[in-house]
Design an enzyme around this catalytic site. Structure first.
Site, mmCIF file in Angstrom:
data_model
loop_
_atom_site.group_PDB
_atom_site.id
_atom_site.type_symbol
_atom_site.label_atom_id
_atom_site.label_comp_id
_atom_site.label_asym_id
_atom_site.label_seq_id
_atom_site.Cartn_x
_atom_site.Cartn_y
_atom_site.Cartn_z
ATOM 1 N N LYS A 103 -4.323 4.234 -1.457
ATOM 2 C CA LYS A 103 -5.721 4.527 -1.139
ATOM 3 C C LYS A 103 -5.913 6.027 -0.941
ATOM 4 O O LYS A 103 -6.955 6.586 -1.314
ATOM 5 C CB LYS A 103 -6.154 3.750 0.097
ATOM 6 C CG LYS A 103 -6.164 2.230 -0.081
ATOM 7 C CD LYS A 103 -6.669 1.553 1.175
ATOM 8 C CE LYS A 103 -6.623 0.028 1.043
ATOM 9 N NZ LYS A 103 -5.244 -0.482 1.018
ATOM 10 N N CYS A 138 -5.736 -5.871 5.098
ATOM 11 C CA CYS A 138 -5.357 -6.797 4.035
ATOM 12 C C CYS A 138 -5.059 -8.152 4.668
ATOM 13 O O CYS A 138 -3.953 -8.685 4.564
ATOM 14 C CB CYS A 138 -4.151 -6.272 3.254
ATOM 15 S SG CYS A 138 -3.827 -7.240 1.761
#
Length: 514
Positions: free
Chosen positions: A324, A442
């Site tokens: 990311k 997540c």
């Protein structure tokens, strides 16, 4: 008159010769005496001690996962290279390893009916052999005789001759029913429907229950639980990220001969068909990376979220391993902004630095090692956009890391949710008024997502929720997607593998006010 009989005469010297049979033909070395058993150079306990390298590799990975808390995706590839297992054998080893790990719960439930003692009492190595054999019999296109024979050979090699006999008997029982018949048995014997799904779809009961609660808490039909659990058992496709400004999707030189298909939701996403990403020039040079499309989507949404005032300094609070952060840095470079990447673990900080190595000059202000919980106090109001990709149970990536479902326990939640609250509070302190924070996990577990956000916001009057779903829809629309992304009617976003084809990423966008 000569004797024309095929038998030697009574006085023929060949009669009585132990090396010859009754017709006078010479016996083979293995049958030198009538009634004698065939002889080999090995004792019975040594026979069938060899098995093929692919099965051996799968077994060794399972043992490493069990004994060292290793992850299969980190152990298997170097082991295959070290043992020079390639091509179809490497593919077989990979399918056998990951399939056995994913469906361990299913096979344990089946084995429990075929073994005359409690499974926890078995030697762990023997149990892994039985799981590997069960997957070959029920989950792969391996003939039963080959699956049983080769697994018995593996047992002799790794566990011993006595247990190998048990493996033979147990796998014969397993093979007496088809997979569909076994699933029907497990469903019928389960105390309720959810327990039946937990057994047949190979999830610990606490995870199955948490997933059903997450569906309900995000406005979805709880009857989707079967599809959700089943999706966790489907190997994910390899998805690449084309980092904006660094590589173009149409650049054939960058992608080599890789077969690529555009992503479903994100303009940066590419699905790789049938080749090794390590061989792609853009990957080797850091211009692209391997990254789940859901991970890309939440990162793009942070970059596109509306803020007030300047947009110059961004922060990735928990940056490891760097996927990311690299996408954020590439986006920041296009806007003249800079990224600070913070990571608490030194070895993960090095991974972040490697992921950012190809970024344009000036895009990365710093890769630092530090405790994210302290950044808000050390640098209050210093950032315009902050990503909090918080450490979590990883229940949203069970299809990617199948061993996690057997490693995590409900007791992990207390420590993780406490850390998540502290990190989010730090991020809100670190962002300036008018700036935006993205809280990402997540995991769809409500304790790690909605409850963390609501608990932190209860203690603050300087934060407002943004319409996260609108931000995600805007990113999808800008990508030219041919379909509208299905999202619940909420101000946060929960992605699902069975709905979106991504990891089960959660995203909440928050803006500092005052």
């Amino acid at each position: 008159m000569p004797n024309t009989s095929s038998h030697p005469p009574q006085d023929d010297p060949r009669r009585g010769d132990p090396r010859r049979n009754s017709q006078g033909r010479e016996r083979s070395a293995a049958r030198s005496r009538p009634g004698e058993r065939p002889r080999t150079s090995q004792a019975p306990s040594e026979r069938r001690k060899r098995t093929d390298p692919a099965r051996m590799a799968a077994f060794d990975v399972l043992r490493e996962v069990d004994e060292s808390d290793a992850y299969a995706n980190l152990v298997l590839p170097p082991l295959l290279r070290e043992r020079q297992i390639r091509g179809r054998d490497a593919g077989f080893a990979t399918e056998l390893t990951y399939g056995t790990l994913r469906l361990r719960g299913r096979y344990d439930a089946i084995l429990a009916t075929c073994v005359d003692r409690p499974l926890p009492g078995l030697d762990p190595a023997l149990l892994d052999v039985l799981r590997l054999g069960s997957h070959q019999v029920l989950g792969m296109r391996v003939p039963v005789h080959a699956a049983v024979s080769e697994t018995v050979g593996l047992a002799r090699n790794r566990v011993g001759a006595g247990p190998a006999q048990m493996v033979n008997a147990v796998l014969r029982r397993v093979s007496e029913r088809s997979l569909d018949e076994w699933l029907a048995v497990l469903t019928k014997e389960a105390p309720d429907a959810l327990a039946g799904l937990a057994a047949t779809e190979s999830h610990p009961m606490w995870i199955a229950r948490a997933m059903r609660e997450a569906l309900a808490g995000n406005g979805r039909d709880v009857d989707e639980i079967g599809a959700l659990l089943a999706a966790d058992n489907v190997p994910p496709r390899v998805t690449l990220v084309a980092r904006p400004g660094l590589v173009d999707v149409s650049d054939e030189t960058a992608w080599g001969d890789a077969e690529l298909v555009g992503g479903r939701w994100a303009s940066t996403a590419l699905r790789l068909e049938g080749s090794d990403p390590a061989g792609i020039p853009a990957i080797r040079e850091g211009l692209a990376g391997v990254q789940d499309e859901g991970s890309q989507l939440v990162t793009l949404a942070l970059a596109e979220a509306p803020l007030e005032g300047r947009d110059e300094r961004w922060l990735d609070l928990c940056a490891g391993p760097g996927g990311k952060a690299a996408l954020l840095a590439a986006l920041a470079a296009q806007r003249g902004a800079t990224l600070v990447a913070n990571e608490v673990a030194p070895h993960r900080a090095r991974l972040v630095a490697n992921a950012l190595a190809a970024m344009p000059e000036g895009a990365v202000e710093e890769v630092r090692t530090g405790d994210g919980r302290e950044v808000g106090a050390d640098e209050p109001g210093a950032y315009d956009r902050v990503l909090v990709d918080a450490p979590c149970t990883g229940l949203g990536a069970l299809r990617r890391r199948p061993e996690s479902r057997w490693r995590r326990t409900p007791s992990d939640l207390a420590a993780l949710t406490g850390l998540q609250r502290e990190l989010l509070a730090s991020a809100l302190d670190a962002v300036r008024p008018g700036g935006v924070v993205a809280y990402v996990t997540c995991s769809p577990h409500l304790a790690e997502t909605q409850l963390v956000v609501s608990d932190v916001l209860k203690k603050r009057d300087d934060v407002e929720r943004l319409d996260t779903a609108a931000a995600v829809r805007s990113v999808v629309s800008a990508s030219g997607a041919t379909e509208e992304i299905p999202l619940s009617d909420r101000d946060d976003v929960q992605l699902w593998p069975h709905v979106h084809g991504t990891d089960a990423m959660h995203l909440t966008l928050l803006r500092k006010v005052g």
